[in-house]
Design an enzyme around this catalytic site. Structure first.
Site, PDB file in Angstrom:
ATOM      1  N   SER A 170       0.445  -1.110   0.005  1.00 57.70           N
ATOM      2  CA  SER A 170      -0.083   0.035  -0.203  1.00 57.70           C
ATOM      3  C   SER A 170       0.586   1.421  -0.436  1.00 57.70           C
ATOM      4  O   SER A 170       1.827   1.344   0.458  1.00 57.70           O
ATOM      5  CB  SER A 170      -1.710  -0.117   1.002  1.00 57.70           C
ATOM      6  OG  SER A 170      -1.254   1.363   1.669  1.00 57.70           O
TER       7      SER A 170
ATOM      8  N   TYR B  79      -0.139  -0.054  10.743  1.00 54.42           N
ATOM      9  CA  TYR B  79      -0.511  -0.537   9.140  1.00 54.42           C
ATOM     10  C   TYR B  79       0.578  -0.133   8.122  1.00 54.42           C
ATOM     11  O   TYR B  79       0.844  -1.194   7.763  1.00 54.42           O
ATOM     12  CB  TYR B  79      -1.779   0.547   8.906  1.00 54.42           C
ATOM     13  CG  TYR B  79      -2.272  -0.078   7.937  1.00 54.42           C
ATOM     14  CD1 TYR B  79      -2.036  -1.937   6.959  1.00 54.42           C
ATOM     15  CD2 TYR B  79      -2.082   0.792   6.335  1.00 54.42           C
ATOM     16  CE1 TYR B  79      -2.827  -2.036   5.709  1.00 54.42           C
ATOM     17  CE2 TYR B  79      -2.259   0.209   5.289  1.00 54.42           C
ATOM     18  CZ  TYR B  79      -2.907  -1.121   4.602  1.00 54.42           C
ATOM     19  OH  TYR B  79      -3.418  -1.440   3.741  1.00 54.42           O
TER      20      TYR B  79
END
Length: 307
Positions: free
Chosen positions: A153, A179
């Site tokens: 990501s 994350y």
């Protein structure tokens, strides 16, 4: 490192367009998290090209519904990446060749949660689980000169892997940096696995699928989502459909243009340029491609999983 890679596809390309004309008959693929979001569209595209696809999912009921809806040679097997016993069971049950492994499943911005081992949940799921799965399946991948796809990501730009405190035992927990470091780990895994497994013909690449409305955002409140979308729009970035979001994964898994290419990070169906720090939307951080960090992460991961 060879030249920067571009393809005829782009941000608006779909998985179906990317796989058009490619014959995967006789090939076997695994897609983790294949029961929702871009995992469904990744599986659909691979199956449409003739591959036998296994959806590796926590919710096998949801997986069976997706398999029935796709309506081709799609199988379902249980896999909980946060549970190392579940990962080991999946590996033990696998038999025969494996040509494509798409490490697609993930958890994003979760509240502070720990596995029974004390591992931070996002790192445990997004990195440790996929590492154990891929390494466990190596003996099935190697004879095929297989491709592994690591779904990362642009959030990797939020944090490197903080080796001194990966699991937030010393620093305050933050769901977004947690994350981010797990997504950086996904890229570093691609770098090191390609180096270690090049002699087996295995290539591993990482990617940013794009901004897509999926179940991945279930831990993000509406206000945060709105702010994220406004920032992305200000940077000229548009949300993708799940079909578009799956395109880069499918490209890395199938395209002849990527034959022999590994250890790289892609976005919008092309190799990403280095991040200049101007945005958290595009580009790849130097620390995510750092070969020394990649080797260190591999060694730390092996030590962690051996405990």
């Amino acid at each position: 490192m060879t030249e920067h890679i571009t393809t005829p596809f782009g941000a608006e390309s779909t998985a179906a367009q990317v796989v058009a004309g490619i014959d995967l008959t006789g090939k076997r693929a695994v897609v983790t998290g294949g029961a929702s979001g871009i995992g469904v569209e990744t599986a659909r595209a691979l199956a449409s090209a003739g591959a036998e696809v296994t959806l590796a999912v926590r919710d096998t009921g949801a997986g069976r519904r997706v398999a029935d809806e796709i309506g081709r040679d799609v199988r379902v097997a249980r896999l909980d990446l946060a549970d190392q016993a579940s990962v080991a069971a999946f590996v033990a049950d696998w038999d025969g060749p494996l040509h494509i492994l798409v490490n697609n499943a993930g958890v994003m911005a979760a509240p502070e949660t720990r596995t029974p081992e004390g591992w931070e949940l996002q790192f445990a799921t997004n990195h440790l689980g996929h590492f154990a799965l891929t390494k466990g399946l190596h003996r099935f991948l190697a004879p095929e000169g297989a491709r592994v796809v690591s779904v990362s990501s642009s959030a990797h730009l939020m944090s490197p892997v903080v080796f001194e405190d990966i699991h937030y035992t010393e620093r305050p927990y933050d769901p977004w940096t947690a994350y981010g470091q797990s997504k950086t780990a996904n890229v570093l895994f691609a770098v090191e696995a390609t180096k270690r497994w090049a002699a087996d013909g295995i290539t591993v690449n990482a990617l940013m699928p794009g901004g897509i409305d999926t179940n991945l955002q279930r831990h993000v409140d509406d206000g945060q989502l709105r702010a994220m979308r406004e920032r992305a729009a200000a940077d000229g970035y548009r949300l993708k459909t799940p079909e578009q979001g799956a395109a880069t994964s499918v490209l890395l898994a199938t395209s002849p243009l990527l034959e022999g290419v590994g250890g790289r990070y892609f976005e919008d169906c092309g190799e990403a340029l280095p991040s200049r720090g101007e945005t958290l939307i595009r580009g790849v951080a130097a620390y995510a491609l750092d070969p020394e960090a990649a080797t260190r992460l591999w060694e730390v991961t092996e030590e962690t999983l051996a405990r």
